[in-house]
Scaffold this motif. Sequence first.
Motif, PDB file in Angstrom:
ATOM      1  N   LEU A 150       0.828  -1.200   0.000  1.00 57.52           N
ATOM      2  CA  LEU A 150       0.000   0.000   0.000  1.00 57.52           C
ATOM      3  C   LEU A 150       0.863   1.251   0.000  1.00 57.52           C
ATOM      4  CD1 LEU A 150      -2.810  -0.998   2.527  1.00 57.52           C
ATOM      5  CD2 LEU A 150      -2.836  -1.118   0.039  1.00 57.52           C
ATOM      6  N   ASN A 151       0.444   2.223  -0.784  1.00 57.07           N
ATOM      7  CA  ASN A 151       1.148   3.487  -0.904  1.00 57.07           C
ATOM      8  C   ASN A 151       0.294   4.582  -0.253  1.00 57.07           C
ATOM      9  OD1 ASN A 151       1.538   6.169  -2.531  1.00 57.07           O
ATOM     10  ND2 ASN A 151       3.432   5.002  -2.860  1.00 57.07           N
TER      11      ASN A 151
ATOM     12  N   PRO B 261       1.861  -5.023  13.852  1.00 60.17           N
ATOM     13  CA  PRO B 261       0.593  -5.309  14.539  1.00 60.17           C
ATOM     14  C   PRO B 261      -0.594  -5.274  13.569  1.00 60.17           C
ATOM     15  CG  PRO B 261       1.893  -3.737  15.800  1.00 60.17           C
ATOM     16  CD  PRO B 261       2.581  -3.888  14.487  1.00 60.17           C
ATOM     17  N   VAL B 262      -1.464  -6.275  13.677  1.00 63.48           N
ATOM     18  CA  VAL B 262      -2.652  -6.357  12.822  1.00 63.48           C
ATOM     19  C   VAL B 262      -3.855  -5.924  13.651  1.00 63.48           C
ATOM     20  CG1 VAL B 262      -4.119  -7.869  11.440  1.00 63.48           C
ATOM     21  CG2 VAL B 262      -1.639  -8.223  11.469  1.00 63.48           C
ATOM     22  N   THR B 263      -4.394  -4.752  13.337  1.00 60.50           N
ATOM     23  CA  THR B 263      -5.510  -4.208  14.132  1.00 60.50           C
ATOM     24  C   THR B 263      -6.815  -4.132  13.353  1.00 60.50           C
ATOM     25  OG1 THR B 263      -4.889  -1.936  13.528  1.00 60.50           O
ATOM     26  CG2 THR B 263      -3.924  -2.854  15.544  1.00 60.50           C
TER      27      THR B 263
ATOM     28  N   ASN C  99       0.431  -5.880   6.740  1.00 58.02           N
ATOM     29  CA  ASN C  99       1.254  -5.096   7.661  1.00 58.02           C
ATOM     30  C   ASN C  99       1.005  -3.582   7.556  1.00 58.02           C
ATOM     31  OD1 ASN C  99       2.775  -7.429   8.665  1.00 58.02           O
ATOM     32  ND2 ASN C  99       3.562  -7.533   6.586  1.00 58.02           N
ATOM     33  N   ASP C 100      -0.170  -3.228   7.018  1.00 63.16           N
ATOM     34  CA  ASP C 100      -0.484  -1.815   6.803  1.00 63.16           C
ATOM     35  C   ASP C 100      -1.707  -1.360   7.592  1.00 63.16           C
ATOM     36  OD1 ASP C 100       1.603  -1.257   4.873  1.00 63.16           O
ATOM     37  OD2 ASP C 100       0.483  -2.508   3.479  1.00 63.16           O
ATOM     38  N   SER C 101      -1.915  -1.915   8.775  1.00 60.42           N
ATOM     39  CA  SER C 101      -3.096  -1.577   9.572  1.00 60.42           C
ATOM     40  C   SER C 101      -3.180  -0.093   9.878  1.00 60.42           C
ATOM     41  CB  SER C 101      -3.099  -2.374  10.884  1.00 60.42           C
ATOM     42  OG  SER C 101      -3.423  -3.724  10.654  1.00 60.42           O
TER      43      SER C 101
ATOM     44  N   HIS D  52       0.983 -12.998   2.972  1.00 55.95           N
ATOM     45  CA  HIS D  52       2.353 -12.679   3.367  1.00 55.95           C
ATOM     46  C   HIS D  52       2.517 -12.726   4.882  1.00 55.95           C
ATOM     47  CE1 HIS D  52       2.266 -10.961  -0.758  1.00 55.95           C
ATOM     48  NE2 HIS D  52       3.491 -11.440  -0.770  1.00 55.95           N
ATOM     49  N   SER D  53       3.756 -12.930   5.311  1.00 54.09           N
ATOM     50  CA  SER D  53       4.027 -13.067   6.739  1.00 54.09           C
ATOM     51  C   SER D  53       3.752 -11.770   7.477  1.00 54.09           C
ATOM     52  CB  SER D  53       5.480 -13.503   6.958  1.00 54.09           C
ATOM     53  OG  SER D  53       6.373 -12.562   6.375  1.00 54.09           O
TER      54      SER D  53
END
Length: 386
Positions: free
Chosen positions: A127-128, A177-179, A151-153, A172-173
């Motif tokens: 994500l950009n 933090p995943v919120t 990884n872009d929460s 992807h790994s």
Amino acid sequence: MLPTCLMSDLKIYHPGDYTRQLASELSCPELAAGVLEMLKGSEDLKTLREWIHPDFSRQMESLELGRASKEAKTLWESKSSFGNVLVYGDYDTDGISSTVLAMEIFRNKAAQVRYFIPRRDVHGYGLNAGVLEHIAASGCNTLIVVDCGTNDSEMLEKLRTAGINIFVFDHHSVSAPVTIPTIVNPCINMEAGDLQKICATAVLWCWAWKENIVSRKFLQYEVDLVALATIADCMPLHNLNRSLVRYGMNLMRSNPRRGLSALFDCLGINKSQLSEEHLSMRVIPCLNAPGRIATADTGVRALLGTGSNDSVYACVNDLMRINRKRQTLTENIAHEIDDGILTGTITNNVLYNGTWPIGVLSGVASRICTCRSRRKQSSSWNIASP
């Protein structure tokens, strides 16, 4: 000089009584039974039968994609329409396959479905932030992120706070933090086992199947995208992946989508004899090529296969033209570097040129390694991208 292998170095395998019995019990060739015997040893017959003839229905019933799968289903069921939908994908075959699959699933509950594929050289991977700001300001009601986003929460939370519905389907790994509760990714669940080794297209497809998001009859005609992406991402062929590839290959052989049928035709591939090698060595490089040197939109349009027959073939011809350009670029850069190394004009251990397209450098490195291995030169070289 190429390395040689002497007969004395080989261990010749001859099928024995157990191999022949196994082939008979499993209704498979002796070669397959022999390989299975070497891989699995003396496991019970039920386990071996499940390995070579996976029970797809049972696998899907026992599928567990984690809590986010239910959260995403709840969000799906809470809306009669998701309004203006944007699918944010990735530039490789898994990325464009999952983009197409998301568009074909969500168009049933949307006023409009569009897509955005980032450019390697402009937006980078994932994500950009600048693109997301534009999405938020453009009247987007729902954002679906595929093959990235886990990884872009933090970035996604800003959009969710602004009232935009968020779905993420990734493989992807996890490194942050995943919120966001609707990030469907088996890698978030450390006990997911084989599910941690499926492609993003398979994650989306399995979610839609498991949660009854759309009819399973519809999804049966979308499994070609899963097979394509699974092979492209070199996913291990455990029971689930093997089942998905098998069904997808059968579909591509009997009733391929328009864009793939046109691509098979232009590549001279007899669809009834389509093999995994055809896909990995000829079809997938064409689909990957636009994302390597320009924008992956051409690959998305080819898989969508919309418009007249002439427009579909025109899109496929563009794919092939871009792939030839990618091959030429790769060869020219590899020759430039290799010649410089041989003549001594290149002496640096790290090579850099701002004009080299970042998407072809892995292919360049592979060619150089192959050439230098053949010459048995031991120097170590690295190629740096812009």
